[in-house]
Design a protein around this motif. Structure first.
Motif, PDB file in Angstrom:
ATOM      1  N   THR A  93       0.814  -1.227   0.000  1.00 25.89           N
ATOM      2  CA  THR A  93       0.000   0.000   0.000  1.00 25.89           C
ATOM      3  C   THR A  93       0.847   1.277   0.000  1.00 25.89           C
ATOM      4  N   SER A 148     -13.263  -1.523   1.591  1.00 24.58           N
ATOM      5  CA  SER A 148     -12.863  -1.295   0.203  1.00 24.58           C
ATOM      6  C   SER A 148     -13.989  -1.687  -0.750  1.00 24.58           C
ATOM      7  N   PRO A 207      -9.977   2.898  -1.107  1.00 22.84           N
ATOM      8  CA  PRO A 207      -9.502   2.973   0.287  1.00 22.84           C
ATOM      9  C   PRO A 207     -10.595   2.738   1.336  1.00 22.84           C
TER      10      PRO A 207
END
Ligand SMILES: [Fe+2]
Length: 333
Positions: A93, A148, A207
């Motif tokens: 990430t 997500s 996100p």
């Protein structure tokens, strides 16, 4: 080969910890950085490596794309990661979560230039993780996946990411109870490691939102995984006002059985409790409902996660929304 080490990165590293790693880098002038550990180690290493290369203090790197905007032509070196837990997904990430040592509030550094160069995901490294850590990190990966997947606006821009979160959820609902029962179950550990990395890939483009944002204020009161897991169902119900979220929730019914979105969320809560988790954020934090005002205050320090929620919340109305969502469920035992 000379391989100096910086050790003893604490859970939930703060800005002083990052500065200490930068000092090690200044002394050792590394050609490469390998982060071996859980999310705390990887996040601290990502932030420190960028701080060292830019010459900017960690305080000046918080926010979205600060380094890549300020140095658009520069090619930064990135860490290699070897996770020893199955949860954070930090190995894939652009995120680093660091506590501001002055205020005690967790802050987000988000920049594609800190996505690790390479990651070696070796499930055997998680075999010795104790039960509590296995549960908390498993919850974190599960909540990454669900948040997500519900983030339909971001997901629309990255259709390639659609299958990742449901696959991670499928793996976790089977493997987490198995790993908790039998810590040495290598198949369960392998599935959890794969799920955590998949979930990390999912949150890279789609996100997390309010549960993760609010979890920042639970530092010192509860683990990150326990906090996001307890906060999720309440904000998930709030998100159901969006028809797209209702539709997506029903797509998770194979894993959390239910005939309606509300029943799917109830099943999620039952799964959490079956693994030893808590669904009451007040009981988890052991604080009264006055903490909800603090949550709203802290949320303004990371506004990007506020406005990125599937059902948008503004800095102006977040306090009222948090009370609407949490007042009815906030109990303190
Ligand atoms: Fe997380």
């Amino acid at each position: 080969m000379n391989m100096p080490r910086h050790e003893n990165v604490p859970p939930e590293p703060d800005t002083e910890c990052v500065r200490a790693i930068v000092r090690t880098m200044e002394r050792e002038q590394p050609d490469a950085v390998l982060a071996v550990g859980g999310g705390s180690v990887m996040d601290a290493a990502k932030a420190a490596y960028l701080s060292w290369q830019t010459g900017l203090d960690i305080d000046d790197l918080f926010g979205v794309n600060v380094a890549s905007t300020r140095f658009p032509e520069r090619k930064f070196q990135r860490i290699c990661a070897m996770p020893t837990t199955a949860g954070t997904g930090s190995e894939v990430t652009p995120y680093s979560n660091i506590i501001d040592a002055r205020t005690g509030v967790k802050k987000l550094l988000m920049d594609p230039v800190i996505i690790p160069e390479a990651a070696a995901v070796i499930p055997e490294l998680t075999l010795t993780a104790p039960e509590k850590l296995t549960r908390e990190t498993g919850f974190d990966a599960l909540v990454h996946s669900i948040e997500s997947f519900l983030n339909f606006k971001a997901m629309a821009a990255h259709p390639e990411a659609e299958p990742w979160a449901p696959e991670a959820i499928r793996l976790i609902v089977r493997a987490l109870p198995a790993a908790l029962r039998s810590p040495g179950d290598t198949e369960a550990r392998t599935h959890l490691s794969a799920a955590a990395t998949l979930a990390g890939m999912a949150i890279r483009t789609s996100p997390t939102s309010l549960p993760h944002l609010l979890s920042y204020s639970f530092c010192g009161k509860a683990s990150h995984g326990d906090a996001v897991a307890a906060l999720l169902p309440h904000f998930w119900r709030f998100y159901l006002a969006e028809p797209e979220v209702r539709e997506r929730t029903m797509r998770l019914a194979p894993f959390f059985h239910g005939n309606t979105p509300e029943e799917v969320i109830d099943s999620y809560c039952a799964f959490l409790r079956s693994c030893g988790g808590e669904t009451d954020p007040g009981r988890l934090a052991q604080t009264g409902a006055e903490m909800i005002d603090k949550l709203a205050e802290d949320a303004l320090l990371n506004p990007v996660k506020l406005t990125g929620a599937p059902r948008s919340v503004t800095p102006e109305n977040c306090r009222a929304v948090f009370h609407e969502v949490l007042d009815p469920v906030w109990k303190r035992s």
